[in-house]
Structure formats: structure tokens, C-alpha cells
Design a protein around this motif. Structure first.
Motif, PDB file in Angstrom:
ATOM      1  N   LEU A  13       0.830  -1.193   0.000  1.00 21.39           N
ATOM      2  CA  LEU A  13       0.000   0.000   0.000  1.00 21.39           C
ATOM      3  C   LEU A  13       0.865   1.243   0.000  1.00 21.39           C
ATOM      4  O   LEU A  13       1.755   1.380   0.832  1.00 21.39           O
ATOM      5  N   SER A  14       0.591   2.113  -0.915  1.00 19.49           N
ATOM      6  CA  SER A  14       1.191   3.435  -0.921  1.00 19.49           C
ATOM      7  C   SER A  14       0.061   4.356  -0.508  1.00 19.49           C
ATOM      8  O   SER A  14      -0.882   4.586  -1.260  1.00 19.49           O
ATOM      9  N   HIS A  15       0.148   4.858   0.729  1.00 20.92           N
ATOM     10  CA  HIS A  15      -0.987   5.570   1.306  1.00 20.92           C
ATOM     11  C   HIS A  15      -0.495   6.731   2.155  1.00 20.92           C
ATOM     12  O   HIS A  15       0.338   6.542   3.042  1.00 20.92           O
ATOM     13  N   LYS A  16      -0.990   7.928   1.874  1.00 21.86           N
ATOM     14  CA  LYS A  16      -0.633   9.121   2.642  1.00 21.86           C
ATOM     15  C   LYS A  16       0.882   9.296   2.774  1.00 21.86           C
ATOM     16  O   LYS A  16       1.432   9.410   3.863  1.00 21.86           O
ATOM     17  N   LYS A  17       1.561   9.216   1.649  1.00 17.69           N
ATOM     18  CA  LYS A  17       3.006   9.435   1.559  1.00 17.69           C
ATOM     19  C   LYS A  17       3.843   8.402   2.318  1.00 17.69           C
ATOM     20  O   LYS A  17       4.979   8.657   2.678  1.00 17.69           O
ATOM     21  N   SER A  18       3.274   7.245   2.560  1.00 13.91           N
ATOM     22  CA  SER A  18       4.052   6.162   3.160  1.00 13.91           C
ATOM     23  C   SER A  18       3.797   4.881   2.378  1.00 13.91           C
ATOM     24  O   SER A  18       2.809   4.766   1.666  1.00 13.91           O
ATOM     25  N   CYS A  19       4.676   3.944   2.549  1.00 15.46           N
ATOM     26  CA  CYS A  19       4.561   2.674   1.840  1.00 15.46           C
ATOM     27  C   CYS A  19       4.637   1.546   2.867  1.00 15.46           C
ATOM     28  O   CYS A  19       5.590   1.480   3.645  1.00 15.46           O
ATOM     29  N   VAL A  20       3.610   0.692   2.873  1.00 12.37           N
ATOM     30  CA  VAL A  20       3.531  -0.388   3.852  1.00 12.37           C
ATOM     31  C   VAL A  20       3.106  -1.658   3.132  1.00 12.37           C
ATOM     32  O   VAL A  20       2.298  -1.620   2.208  1.00 12.37           O
ATOM     33  N   SER A  21       3.642  -2.785   3.571  1.00 15.07           N
ATOM     34  CA  SER A  21       3.187  -4.058   3.010  1.00 15.07           C
ATOM     35  C   SER A  21       2.553  -4.897   4.115  1.00 15.07           C
ATOM     36  O   SER A  21       2.956  -4.826   5.277  1.00 15.07           O
ATOM     37  N   TYR A  22       1.529  -5.647   3.741  1.00 14.38           N
ATOM     38  CA  TYR A  22       0.817  -6.536   4.654  1.00 14.38           C
ATOM     39  C   TYR A  22       0.719  -7.908   4.014  1.00 14.38           C
ATOM     40  O   TYR A  22       0.588  -8.029   2.795  1.00 14.38           O
ATOM     41  N   LEU A  23       0.756  -8.919   4.840  1.00 14.53           N
ATOM     42  CA  LEU A  23       0.495 -10.265   4.360  1.00 14.53           C
ATOM     43  C   LEU A  23      -1.004 -10.428   4.178  1.00 14.53           C
ATOM     44  O   LEU A  23      -1.795  -9.817   4.905  1.00 14.53           O
ATOM     45  N   TYR A  24      -1.414 -11.270   3.238  1.00 12.44           N
ATOM     46  CA  TYR A  24      -2.846 -11.503   3.019  1.00 12.44           C
ATOM     47  C   TYR A  24      -3.521 -12.042   4.279  1.00 12.44           C
ATOM     48  O   TYR A  24      -4.678 -11.742   4.535  1.00 12.44           O
ATOM     49  N   LYS A  25      -2.789 -12.810   5.070  1.00 14.48           N
ATOM     50  CA  LYS A  25      -3.388 -13.390   6.276  1.00 14.48           C
ATOM     51  C   LYS A  25      -3.788 -12.327   7.293  1.00 14.48           C
ATOM     52  O   LYS A  25      -4.623 -12.563   8.142  1.00 14.48           O
TER      53      LYS A  25
END
Length: 117
Positions: A13-25
């Protein structure tokens, strides 16, 4: 600009000037609130402007459309409840999602397969 990229085992996710990754779980449910989608990740709600159908095509097979506005992660389900002649799926975060009449059989079968594993 907000963006979502789907990979094999996670989404970015690139959201509100930050980049974060999440596992589907970690993704519990996706709710459609026209014209936005709300991703429920743990206790967070992330809002994006994207269609539900676009997301459903890119998710793993254990994600299931339970009504016109909700996709759930079957790995987070704990039970199916009947209230006032309507079926609901209960999630491990205590949320209840109404199951469409057309989807009841599919959701029940998917839930039973999950329970047998």
C-alpha cells in the motif's frame, strides 16, 4: 497518489506518503462504501478508491464475496450465525457480515472446508 499492488503472498500500500506491506493473512475483510473500499487490516481501516471486482480478481482463493459490498478472508471466520432468518458470518475480530441469499451455500461450503483442515 494512493496505490495498491498485489503480490503472491502480500499486498503493498502506498498511502498518505508512506509505503507499507501486509500479508494476506492479516487482511480480515474488504468493505465497499461507494466509491471507496475499506481494507480492514488487524484493527486498522485503510480507505482507497478502487472497485471491489478489481480487488477480488487479485486476491487468493480463500477470500470470498459474501454480499455485494463485502469480501472476507475465510481464514478469519469463526462461525455462521442465523438471526431473524438471515445468515451472518462471524469473524475473529467479533464483526458480523450479512451473507447474501445467493451466497449462503457457497459460504457454508467454504466454511466447512476450512473447519475440516
Amino acid at each position: 497518489m494512493d496505490m495498491i499492488r498485489f503480490d503472491e503472498d502480500k499486498f503493498l500500500l502506498s498511502h498518505k506518503k508512506s509505503c507499507v506491506s501486509y500479508l494476506y493473512k492479516d487482511l480480515i475483510a474488504i468493505e465497499y462504501e461507494k466509491p471507496y473500499i475499506v481494507l480492514r487490516v488487524d484493527s486498522n481501516k485503510l480507505v482507497f478508491q478502487l472497485s471491489l471486482c478489481t480487488i477480488l480478481e487479485k486476491l487468493p482463493s480463500y477470500f470470498l464475496l459474501v454480499n455485494r459490498n463485502t469480501i472476507i478472508n475465510m481464514q478469519h471466520t469463526v462461525g455462521i450465525i442465523i438471526r431473524e432468518k438471515r445468515y451472518y458470518i462471524q469473524m475473529d475480530n467479533e464483526e458480523l457480515y450479512k451473507i447474501s441469499v445467493r451466497k449462503v451455500v457457497e459460504v457454508k461450503e467454504s466454511f466447512m472446508r476450512k473447519e475440516q483442515k
